[in-house]
Write a protein that holds these residues in place. Structure first.
Motif, PDB file in Angstrom:
ATOM      1  N   GLN A  19     134.541 -24.095  46.495  1.00 21.11           N
ATOM      2  CA  GLN A  19     135.894 -24.177  45.954  1.00 21.11           C
ATOM      3  C   GLN A  19     136.925 -24.324  47.069  1.00 21.11           C
ATOM      4  O   GLN A  19     137.905 -25.066  46.925  1.00 21.11           O
ATOM      5  N   GLU A  20     136.691 -23.650  48.188  1.00 16.78           N
ATOM      6  CA  GLU A  20     137.584 -23.802  49.330  1.00 16.78           C
ATOM      7  C   GLU A  20     137.519 -25.218  49.888  1.00 16.78           C
ATOM      8  O   GLU A  20     138.515 -25.757  50.369  1.00 16.78           O
ATOM      9  N   HIS A  29     139.965 -27.303  48.190  1.00 18.00           N
ATOM     10  CA  HIS A  29     141.318 -27.059  48.689  1.00 18.00           C
ATOM     11  C   HIS A  29     141.541 -27.798  50.009  1.00 18.00           C
ATOM     12  O   HIS A  29     142.646 -28.283  50.283  1.00 18.00           O
TER      13      HIS A  29
END
Length: 326
Positions: free
Chosen positions: A41-42, A45
């Protein structure tokens, strides 16, 4: 960052993609499930918008349970699924020390349903034949891919570890969008295929673009991996005593350029191939978020023509002991 088109499709992605395999498979004991999900998920980003996994990427957690990379990726990306290009593969099962290959139509049909379920999605953007199955002609595989595209289960397809003859035959029956072969400064034996892909309007996805970590300069011998039987690097020739001598000769050149560009060894290694070919996308992976960010930033580094020539000249006069070497 510049976007690159995937084949002749309407899919465009950033210049550096994400190889997800190492969180579960081949790079040691799998990362804990929640931590792996957080890392993926990072990565979104950071800017990664091409995620690469496979049906056969599995490992064993310390408690004996199975880490299935597709399940982890599916859980991680479900909230931004339509913002990324999701890629997975069929046709390979790990059987001890060898690969069992099966690209029969029946097996492909079974595999696609399993992958869709594990990835929590109703379509796959790019579906790869993971390895050529000598028992199944490329026209047969291409025919199944055409059906899956018509059914809306996949948007496009690709082939991993492909040769030119197989690629041309498959492409003539159902256009291939991408191929995924090994490619790095230390592994250039498929370089001619990049030009074939340019001719056919296909994108070359480079796996192991950092030579399984050797081009980062972070590792010094096979002993760095001996404590973990699930880390395939523990037996890779680039980390042997003689292999490291040859690896370090290249790292000396890469490190000098890294100083010039205020970059890391890994960034220079990725920028080299990105600057050489506009139809190529590398898919490095890492378990560390800061390294993921650093790798991604390589897409903003543009090596000069002169520096590329210097590297290529040196590579022509060097030999490496490297996994997968021809």
């Amino acid at each position: 960052m510049e976007k690159r088109r995937l084949g002749q499709t309407d899919m465009y992605v950033n210049m550096v993609g994400l190889g997800c395999m190492g969180l579960s498979h081949a790079s040691g004991t799998p990362v804990a499930r929640e931590e792996a999900i957080h890392i993926l998920q990072e990565a979104h980003h950071i800017g990664y918008d091409l995620y690469d996994t496979a049906e056969c990427y599995t490992g064993i957690y310390p408690d004996g349970s199975i880490s299935h990379n597709e399940e982890i990726v599916g859980e991680a990306v479900k909230n931004f699924r339509d913002e990324i290009v999701l890629c997975t593969k069929f046709g390979v099962t790990h059987k001890g020390n060898h690969l069992e290959l099966d690209s029969s139509p029946q097996k492909i049909r079974e595999s696609i349903e399993g992958s869709l379920k594990r990835l929590q999605t109703n379509y796959i953007d790019i579906y790869y034949q993971h390895r050529i199955d000598p028992q199944v002609e490329p026209e047969i595989v291409a025919g199944v891919m055409k059906e899956l595209i018509q059914e809306g289960k996949i948007k496009a397809w690709g082939i991993s570890e492909v040769n030119e003859d197989y690629l041309r035959r498959a492409h003539a029956n159902c256009p291939v969008t991408v191929i995924q072969n090994r490619y790095s400064m230390m592994a250039r034996w498929h370089e001619h295929l990049i030009n074939v892909c340019q001719e056919l309007g296909i994108t070359y996805i480079a796996f192991s673009p950092l030579a399984n970590g050797a081009l980062t300069g972070a590792y010094h011998s096979q002993a760095d991996f001996k404590d973990d039987k699930q880390d395939f690097r523990r037996n890779m020739p680039q980390y042997s005593e003689t292999g490291m001598i040859k690896t370090n000769q290249l790292l000396k050149i890469v490190s000098e350029l890294a100083k010039k560009y205020n970059a890391t060894n890994a960034q220079i290694s990725l920028a080299w191939m990105l600057s050489k070919f506009d139809n190529l996308i590398p898919i490095p992976g890492s378990r560390k978020i800061d390294r993921l960010a650093s790798n991604f930033a390589a897409g903003n580094i543009h090596l000069s023509y002169e520096d590329i020539e210097i590297i290529d000249y040196q590579l022509e006069h060097m030999e490496f002991e490297v996994f997968g070497g021809h």
